[in-house]
Design a protein around this motif. Structure first.
Motif, PDB file in Angstrom:
ATOM      1  N   GLU A  40       0.823  -1.209   0.000  1.00  0.00           N
ATOM      2  CA  GLU A  40       0.000   0.000   0.000  1.00  0.00           C
ATOM      3  C   GLU A  40       0.858   1.261   0.000  1.00  0.00           C
ATOM      4  OE1 GLU A  40      -2.971  -0.021   3.043  1.00  0.00           O
ATOM      5  OE2 GLU A  40      -3.703  -1.998   2.446  1.00  0.00           O
ATOM      6  N   VAL A  41       2.100   1.168   0.469  1.00  0.00           N
ATOM      7  CA  VAL A  41       2.977   2.335   0.555  1.00  0.00           C
ATOM      8  C   VAL A  41       3.711   2.581  -0.759  1.00  0.00           C
ATOM      9  CG1 VAL A  41       4.964   3.326   1.777  1.00  0.00           C
ATOM     10  CG2 VAL A  41       3.272   1.997   3.022  1.00  0.00           C
ATOM     11  N   ILE A  42       4.180   1.514  -1.402  1.00  0.00           N
ATOM     12  CA  ILE A  42       4.934   1.638  -2.655  1.00  0.00           C
ATOM     13  C   ILE A  42       4.664   0.412  -3.516  1.00  0.00           C
ATOM     14  CG2 ILE A  42       7.050   0.619  -1.719  1.00  0.00           C
ATOM     15  CD1 ILE A  42       8.539   2.805  -3.468  1.00  0.00           C
ATOM     16  N   ALA A  43       4.530   0.642  -4.822  1.00  0.00           N
ATOM     17  CA  ALA A  43       4.205  -0.472  -5.719  1.00  0.00           C
ATOM     18  C   ALA A  43       4.649  -0.155  -7.142  1.00  0.00           C
ATOM     19  CB  ALA A  43       2.700  -0.740  -5.711  1.00  0.00           C
ATOM     20  N   VAL A  44       4.792  -1.198  -7.924  1.00  0.00           N
ATOM     21  CA  VAL A  44       4.975  -1.050  -9.356  1.00  0.00           C
ATOM     22  C   VAL A  44       3.559  -0.868  -9.905  1.00  0.00           C
ATOM     23  CG1 VAL A  44       5.766  -2.137 -11.478  1.00  0.00           C
ATOM     24  CG2 VAL A  44       7.013  -2.529  -9.335  1.00  0.00           C
ATOM     25  N   GLN A  45       3.318   0.276 -10.510  1.00  0.00           N
ATOM     26  CA  GLN A  45       1.972   0.598 -10.958  1.00  0.00           C
ATOM     27  C   GLN A  45       1.548  -0.295 -12.126  1.00  0.00           C
ATOM     28  OE1 GLN A  45       0.063   2.736  -9.191  1.00  0.00           O
ATOM     29  NE2 GLN A  45       1.860   2.780  -7.862  1.00  0.00           N
ATOM     30  N   ARG A  72      10.404   0.177 -12.207  1.00  0.00           N
ATOM     31  CA  ARG A  72      10.437   1.233 -11.203  1.00  0.00           C
ATOM     32  C   ARG A  72       9.126   1.199 -10.428  1.00  0.00           C
ATOM     33  NH1 ARG A  72       8.967   7.004 -13.560  1.00  0.00           N
ATOM     34  NH2 ARG A  72       7.276   6.330 -14.898  1.00  0.00           N
ATOM     35  N   ALA A  73       9.240   1.578  -9.169  1.00  0.00           N
ATOM     36  CA  ALA A  73       8.077   1.602  -8.284  1.00  0.00           C
ATOM     37  C   ALA A  73       7.834   3.032  -7.835  1.00  0.00           C
ATOM     38  CB  ALA A  73       8.321   0.713  -7.071  1.00  0.00           C
ATOM     39  N   THR A  74       6.579   3.363  -7.598  1.00  0.00           N
ATOM     40  CA  THR A  74       6.231   4.682  -7.097  1.00  0.00           C
ATOM     41  C   THR A  74       5.382   4.533  -5.839  1.00  0.00           C
ATOM     42  OG1 THR A  74       4.316   4.788  -8.565  1.00  0.00           O
ATOM     43  CG2 THR A  74       6.324   5.837  -9.341  1.00  0.00           C
ATOM     44  N   GLY A  75       5.498   5.539  -5.002  1.00  0.00           N
ATOM     45  CA  GLY A  75       4.740   5.531  -3.760  1.00  0.00           C
ATOM     46  C   GLY A  75       4.869   6.873  -3.075  1.00  0.00           C
ATOM     47  N   ALA A  76       4.690   6.867  -1.759  1.00  0.00           N
ATOM     48  CA  ALA A  76       4.752   8.095  -0.986  1.00  0.00           C
ATOM     49  C   ALA A  76       5.861   7.999   0.059  1.00  0.00           C
ATOM     50  CB  ALA A  76       3.418   8.347  -0.298  1.00  0.00           C
ATOM     51  N   THR A  85       9.922   7.778  -6.403  1.00  0.00           N
ATOM     52  CA  THR A  85      10.127   6.820  -7.487  1.00  0.00           C
ATOM     53  C   THR A  85      11.429   6.085  -7.209  1.00  0.00           C
ATOM     54  OG1 THR A  85       8.962   8.224  -9.057  1.00  0.00           O
ATOM     55  CG2 THR A  85      10.378   6.518  -9.978  1.00  0.00           C
ATOM     56  N   VAL A  86      11.360   4.761  -7.205  1.00  0.00           N
ATOM     57  CA  VAL A  86      12.503   3.929  -6.846  1.00  0.00           C
ATOM     58  C   VAL A  86      12.803   2.954  -7.986  1.00  0.00           C
ATOM     59  CG1 VAL A  86      13.354   2.231  -5.183  1.00  0.00           C
ATOM     60  CG2 VAL A  86      11.859   4.051  -4.418  1.00  0.00           C
ATOM     61  N   PRO A 129       3.387 -15.038 -10.707  1.00  0.00           N
ATOM     62  CA  PRO A 129       3.665 -15.232  -9.270  1.00  0.00           C
ATOM     63  C   PRO A 129       5.159 -15.218  -8.939  1.00  0.00           C
ATOM     64  CG  PRO A 129       2.732 -17.234 -10.228  1.00  0.00           C
ATOM     65  CD  PRO A 129       2.692 -16.180 -11.276  1.00  0.00           C
ATOM     66  N   VAL A 130       5.981 -15.703  -9.846  1.00  0.00           N
ATOM     67  CA  VAL A 130       7.428 -15.725  -9.611  1.00  0.00           C
ATOM     68  C   VAL A 130       7.983 -14.298  -9.628  1.00  0.00           C
ATOM     69  CG1 VAL A 130       9.632 -16.521 -10.539  1.00  0.00           C
ATOM     70  CG2 VAL A 130       7.662 -18.042 -10.539  1.00  0.00           C
ATOM     71  N   LEU A 131       7.523 -13.490 -10.563  1.00  0.00           N
ATOM     72  CA  LEU A 131       7.967 -12.096 -10.623  1.00  0.00           C
ATOM     73  C   LEU A 131       7.498 -11.330  -9.392  1.00  0.00           C
ATOM     74  CD1 LEU A 131       7.369 -11.244 -14.384  1.00  0.00           C
ATOM     75  CD2 LEU A 131       9.545 -11.692 -13.247  1.00  0.00           C
ATOM     76  N   ARG A 132       6.267 -11.559  -8.974  1.00  0.00           N
ATOM     77  CA  ARG A 132       5.747 -10.884  -7.779  1.00  0.00           C
ATOM     78  C   ARG A 132       6.582 -11.265  -6.554  1.00  0.00           C
ATOM     79  NH1 ARG A 132       0.739 -11.588  -8.547  1.00  0.00           N
ATOM     80  NH2 ARG A 132       0.174  -9.465  -9.021  1.00  0.00           N
ATOM     81  N   ASP A 133       6.892 -12.564  -6.420  1.00  0.00           N
ATOM     82  CA  ASP A 133       7.691 -13.034  -5.282  1.00  0.00           C
ATOM     83  C   ASP A 133       9.103 -12.472  -5.298  1.00  0.00           C
ATOM     84  OD1 ASP A 133       5.515 -14.478  -4.417  1.00  0.00           O
ATOM     85  OD2 ASP A 133       6.301 -16.425  -5.044  1.00  0.00           O
ATOM     86  N   ALA A 134       9.612 -12.125  -6.474  1.00  0.00           N
ATOM     87  CA  ALA A 134      10.967 -11.572  -6.579  1.00  0.00           C
ATOM     88  C   ALA A 134      10.976 -10.060  -6.379  1.00  0.00           C
ATOM     89  CB  ALA A 134      11.570 -11.921  -7.934  1.00  0.00           C
ATOM     90  N   VAL A 135       9.992  -9.354  -6.933  1.00  0.00           N
ATOM     91  CA  VAL A 135      10.008  -7.888  -6.929  1.00  0.00           C
ATOM     92  C   VAL A 135       9.515  -7.297  -5.613  1.00  0.00           C
ATOM     93  CG1 VAL A 135       8.964  -5.834  -7.983  1.00  0.00           C
ATOM     94  CG2 VAL A 135       9.855  -7.663  -9.428  1.00  0.00           C
ATOM     95  N   VAL A 136       8.395  -7.761  -5.104  1.00  0.00           N
ATOM     96  CA  VAL A 136       7.787  -7.125  -3.928  1.00  0.00           C
ATOM     97  C   VAL A 136       8.727  -7.088  -2.720  1.00  0.00           C
ATOM     98  CG1 VAL A 136       5.867  -7.221  -2.292  1.00  0.00           C
ATOM     99  CG2 VAL A 136       5.436  -7.534  -4.737  1.00  0.00           C
ATOM    100  N   PRO A 137       9.462  -8.158  -2.392  1.00  0.00           N
ATOM    101  CA  PRO A 137      10.373  -8.057  -1.238  1.00  0.00           C
ATOM    102  C   PRO A 137      11.535  -7.080  -1.429  1.00  0.00           C
ATOM    103  CG  PRO A 137       9.906 -10.351  -1.731  1.00  0.00           C
ATOM    104  CD  PRO A 137       9.359  -9.535  -2.864  1.00  0.00           C
TER     105      PRO A 137
END
Length: 190
Positions: A40-45, A72-76, A85-86, A129-137
């Protein structure tokens, strides 16, 4: 399990790779990020480009997918609430087992360790699911716009980076009764 759509950008077709162990296929692909790719704080849009640089290797058990995803991910900013932007780079390495190998693996109880076993759907691999498990952490837990971001004033919400000398006179409420006894210099002159 519903069958995968081979036209989906996050689904890989392994027919070109073949099943002979030792076969290898490299591919570079740019795909759009799916929804719910962060916190909820930062995500790949959704729709943000994901640069995939992958290697598919045929092994006895299935297809080993390894490589890198860049986006790249954006958040607040958690201090001042400005947009952040990270750049994100994550590595992946996952074995997608052939269906018959996965069934054998399940029969002999090799999956009791709680590890999720990814399987091929025919010749198709679902990368989401593999990309999500790699990127989100890899996303920052508490993103900041700058390492030394002073944040917001806790009393009025003013942005402290805009006014570094910002402050409020705070009186300890325990001493407020004595405030009436203090005479100001202007009052003494009268």
């Amino acid at each position: 399990m519903p069958h995968l759509d081979p036209r989906s950008p996050l689904v890989l077709d392994t027919r070109e790779l073949g099943r002979r162990p030792g076969s290898m296929l490299e591919l570079q692909r740019t795909v759009e990020a799916p929804t719910d790719f962060g916190t909820e704080v930062i995500a790949v849009q959704p729709g943000e480009p994901l640069q995939l640089d992958l290697r598919l290797e045929s092994v006895v058990e299935g297809v080993l997918v390894s490589g890198e995803v860049t986006t790249r991910a954006t958040g607040a900013c958690v201090r001042c609430l400005d947009e952040v932007t990270v750049p994100v780079t994550a590595t992946i390495q996952e074995l997608f087992a052939y269906a018959d190998r996965a069934a054998h693996h399940h029969e002999v109880g090799a999956d009791e360790g709680g590890e999720e076993l990814h399987t091929l759907d025919g010749d198709l691999i679902d990368l989401e699911p593999v990309l999500r498990d790699a990127v989100v952490p890899t996303l920052p837990f508490q993103p900041v716009c700058e390492d030394d971001c002073p944040g917001l004033c806790s009393q009025c919400g003013a942005r402290l980076a805009d006014d570094p000398d910002h402050q409020h006179e705070v009186l300890d409420p325990r001493w407020s009764a004595l405030q009436g006894l203090i005479s100001k210099p202007e009052e003494k002159r009268n």
